[in-house]
Design a protein around this motif. Structure first.
Motif, mmCIF file in Angstrom:
data_model
loop_
_atom_site.group_PDB
_atom_site.id
_atom_site.type_symbol
_atom_site.label_atom_id
_atom_site.label_comp_id
_atom_site.label_asym_id
_atom_site.label_seq_id
_atom_site.Cartn_x
_atom_site.Cartn_y
_atom_site.Cartn_z
ATOM 1 N N VAL A 17 -2.973 15.912 32.621
ATOM 2 C CA VAL A 17 -4.172 16.294 33.371
ATOM 3 C C VAL A 17 -4.359 15.396 34.593
ATOM 4 O O VAL A 17 -4.639 15.884 35.694
ATOM 5 C CB VAL A 17 -5.426 16.255 32.464
ATOM 6 N N VAL A 18 -4.183 14.089 34.422
ATOM 7 C CA VAL A 18 -4.421 13.161 35.539
ATOM 8 C C VAL A 18 -3.418 13.396 36.671
ATOM 9 O O VAL A 18 -3.712 13.133 37.833
ATOM 10 C CB VAL A 18 -4.400 11.698 35.042
ATOM 11 N N GLY A 19 -2.253 13.955 36.349
ATOM 12 C CA GLY A 19 -1.267 14.258 37.377
ATOM 13 C C GLY A 19 -1.743 15.295 38.373
ATOM 14 O O GLY A 19 -1.291 15.329 39.523
ATOM 15 N N PHE A 20 -2.672 16.149 37.963
ATOM 16 C CA PHE A 20 -3.192 17.179 38.859
ATOM 17 C C PHE A 20 -4.338 16.665 39.742
ATOM 18 O O PHE A 20 -4.885 17.399 40.554
ATOM 19 C CB PHE A 20 -3.688 18.390 38.049
ATOM 20 N N PHE A 21 -4.711 15.398 39.565
ATOM 21 C CA PHE A 21 -5.791 14.820 40.364
ATOM 22 C C PHE A 21 -5.339 13.557 41.090
ATOM 23 O O PHE A 21 -6.150 12.708 41.446
ATOM 24 C CB PHE A 21 -6.993 14.515 39.464
ATOM 25 N N ARG A 22 -4.010 13.424 41.268
ATOM 26 C CA ARG A 22 -3.412 12.283 41.970
ATOM 27 C C ARG A 22 -3.799 10.952 41.343
ATOM 28 O O ARG A 22 -4.046 9.958 42.029
ATOM 29 C CB ARG A 22 -3.816 12.291 43.451
ATOM 30 N N GLY A 23 -3.872 10.931 40.019
ATOM 31 C CA GLY A 23 -4.262 9.718 39.316
ATOM 32 C C GLY A 23 -3.071 8.885 38.898
ATOM 33 O O GLY A 23 -1.914 9.296 39.025
ATOM 34 N N TYR A 24 -3.371 7.719 38.398
ATOM 35 C CA TYR A 24 -2.355 6.814 37.872
ATOM 36 C C TYR A 24 -2.045 7.193 36.425
ATOM 37 O O TYR A 24 -2.871 7.817 35.757
ATOM 38 C CB TYR A 24 -2.863 5.365 37.892
ATOM 39 N N PRO A 25 -0.884 6.774 35.910
ATOM 40 C CA PRO A 25 -0.622 6.973 34.478
ATOM 41 C C PRO A 25 -1.705 6.279 33.662
ATOM 42 O O PRO A 25 -2.133 5.180 33.997
ATOM 43 C CB PRO A 25 0.744 6.309 34.258
ATOM 44 N N VAL A 26 -2.170 6.953 32.616
ATOM 45 C CA VAL A 26 -3.255 6.403 31.811
ATOM 46 C C VAL A 26 -2.763 6.038 30.425
ATOM 47 O O VAL A 26 -1.767 6.574 29.946
ATOM 48 C CB VAL A 26 -4.443 7.384 31.711
ATOM 49 N N SER A 27 -3.469 5.119 29.815
ATOM 50 C CA SER A 27 -3.152 4.671 28.468
ATOM 51 C C SER A 27 -4.442 4.210 27.820
ATOM 52 O O SER A 27 -5.494 4.180 28.462
ATOM 53 C CB SER A 27 -2.143 3.519 28.520
ATOM 54 N N GLY A 28 -4.368 3.852 26.550
ATOM 55 C CA GLY A 28 -5.541 3.294 25.890
ATOM 56 C C GLY A 28 -5.916 1.989 26.553
ATOM 57 O O GLY A 28 -5.052 1.186 26.897
ATOM 58 N N SER A 29 -7.189 1.771 26.750
ATOM 59 C CA SER A 29 -7.662 0.574 27.425
ATOM 60 C C SER A 29 -8.257 -0.389 26.410
ATOM 61 O O SER A 29 -9.196 -0.037 25.694
ATOM 62 C CB SER A 29 -8.717 0.951 28.468
ATOM 63 N N PHE A 30 -7.718 -1.595 26.340
ATOM 64 C CA PHE A 30 -8.256 -2.598 25.425
ATOM 65 C C PHE A 30 -9.711 -2.896 25.765
ATOM 66 O O PHE A 30 -10.556 -3.003 24.887
ATOM 67 C CB PHE A 30 -7.410 -3.876 25.483
ATOM 68 N N MET A 31 -9.993 -3.022 27.059
ATOM 69 C CA MET A 31 -11.353 -3.369 27.470
ATOM 70 C C MET A 31 -12.342 -2.271 27.091
ATOM 71 O O MET A 31 -13.393 -2.531 26.525
ATOM 72 C CB MET A 31 -11.387 -3.644 28.973
ATOM 73 N N ARG A 32 -12.006 -1.028 27.419
ATOM 74 C CA ARG A 32 -12.926 0.072 27.119
ATOM 75 C C ARG A 32 -13.073 0.255 25.612
ATOM 76 O O ARG A 32 -14.160 0.521 25.107
ATOM 77 C CB ARG A 32 -12.422 1.365 27.755
ATOM 78 N N THR A 33 -11.979 0.104 24.883
ATOM 79 C CA THR A 33 -12.044 0.225 23.427
ATOM 80 C C THR A 33 -12.929 -0.867 22.837
ATOM 81 O O THR A 33 -13.740 -0.606 21.955
ATOM 82 C CB THR A 33 -10.622 0.140 22.826
ATOM 83 N N ALA A 34 -12.764 -2.082 23.346
ATOM 84 C CA ALA A 34 -13.583 -3.195 22.847
ATOM 85 C C ALA A 34 -15.063 -2.940 23.102
ATOM 86 O O ALA A 34 -15.907 -3.167 22.232
ATOM 87 C CB ALA A 34 -13.150 -4.502 23.512
ATOM 88 N N PHE B 287 -8.481 18.628 42.917
ATOM 89 C CA PHE B 287 -7.367 19.195 42.158
ATOM 90 C C PHE B 287 -6.260 19.607 43.120
ATOM 91 O O PHE B 287 -6.519 20.175 44.173
ATOM 92 C CB PHE B 287 -7.853 20.422 41.370
ATOM 93 N N HIS B 288 -5.029 19.302 42.756
ATOM 94 C CA HIS B 288 -3.892 19.829 43.517
ATOM 95 C C HIS B 288 -2.668 19.880 42.606
ATOM 96 O O HIS B 288 -2.530 19.082 41.677
ATOM 97 C CB HIS B 288 -3.643 18.989 44.779
ATOM 98 N N ILE B 289 -1.797 20.831 42.877
ATOM 99 C CA ILE B 289 -0.579 20.993 42.087
ATOM 100 C C ILE B 289 0.505 20.146 42.734
ATOM 101 O O ILE B 289 0.861 20.359 43.890
ATOM 102 C CB ILE B 289 -0.159 22.467 42.008
#
Length: 196
Positions: free
Chosen positions: A122-139, A64-66
Motif C-alpha cells: 500500500v505504501v508503495g502507491f503513495f511514494r512512501g518508505y518501506p515500513v516495518s513494526g516500530s519499537f517506539m510506536r509499539t512501546a 496516490f500514484h501507480i
C-alpha cells in the motif's frame, strides 16, 4: 555538544511524564506534556535558543500514484529490497515477541508477515518508505494500554487529522519532548532479568 536549553526541556519532560504515569491510565498525561511543550516553545521562543523543533510538517496527505519501474531497475533493486524486507520482518517479529511475552498475547508469525507485506504494498502507491513494526510506536501503544488491532487504526486516524488540522501548531513541538515520550514508554518494555 549539549545544548543546555534542549537538555532542560528533555529532563523536565521526562520528569513530568514520570510523575504523570502514576495517575490513572485514562488521564491524558502525555497529551498535556505535548500541549505544554508547544506552549512553552512559543512563549519562551525555544527554537531561538537552540532547541530543535519539529518544523516543516506538511499539512496535506501524499497523493496516490501507480509506480512505473522498468524491468531492469526491478532486477537491480530486488536483492536490496529483499534484504530490507527481511530486516524489517525480523525487527517487527522481535518487537511482537517482546510485547507478546509482556502482555500474554498469542503471536501469529504468519499474520505478522502478511501485515508487513500488505503495508509495504500500500505504501508503495503513495511514494512512501518501506515500513516495518516500530519499537517506539509499539512501546507507546503498550504503555497506553492498547491491546487490540483497533489501536493502530485509531492512531492512524488521529495522525491524519493532526496532519490536516494541527500541523501549524505541531511545528513548535520540541524534539526533546518526543524523545522523552519514547524513553518513558520504552523503559517499560525492557526486562533487565532477560539480559543476564
Amino acid at each position: 555538544d549539549v545544548v543546555p536549553a534542549t537538555a532542560l526541556v528533555g529532563l523536565l519532560a521526562l520528569l513530568a511524564l514520570y510523575l504523570l504515569k502514576r495517575l490513572p491510565k485514562t488521564f491524558p498525561g502525555t497529551l498535556l506534556v505535548l500541549i505544554a511543550g508547544i506552549g512553552a516553545s512559543v512563549f519562551f521562543n525555544l527554537g531561538g535558543q537552540g532547541v530543535e523543533l519539529i518544523k516543516d510538517i506538511p499539512a496535506s496527505l501524499p497523493s496516490f500514484h501507480i509506480p512505473m519501474i522498468p524491468l531492469e531497475m526491478v532486477l537491480i533493486l530486488f536483492p536490496k529490497a529483499a534484504i530490507i524486507a527481511l530486516v524489517g520482518f525480523v525487527e517487527a517479529y522481535a518487537i511482537s515477541r517482546s510485547v507478546a511475552q509482556k502482555t500474554g498475547q498469542k503471536l501469529d508469525t504468519g499474520q505478522e508477515l502478511f501485515g508487513q507485506g500488505l503495508a509495504n504494498m500500500v505504501v508503495g502507491f503513495f511514494r512512501g518508505y518501506p515500513v516495518s513494526g516500530s519499537f517506539m510506536r509499539t512501546a507507546v501503544n503498550v504503555d497506553a494500554g492498547a491491546r487490540t488491532a483497533i489501536a493502530p487504526i485509531i492512531a492512524s486516524i488521529v495522525t491524519v487529522l493532526s496532519l490536516i488540522f494541527f500541523a501549524p501548531f505541531l511545528e513548535y513541538l520540541p524534539k526533546a519532548i518526543l524523545a522523552a515520550i519514547v524513553i518513558i514508554s520504552a523503559i517499560s518494555l525492557i526486562s533487565p532479568r532477560r539480559l543476564v
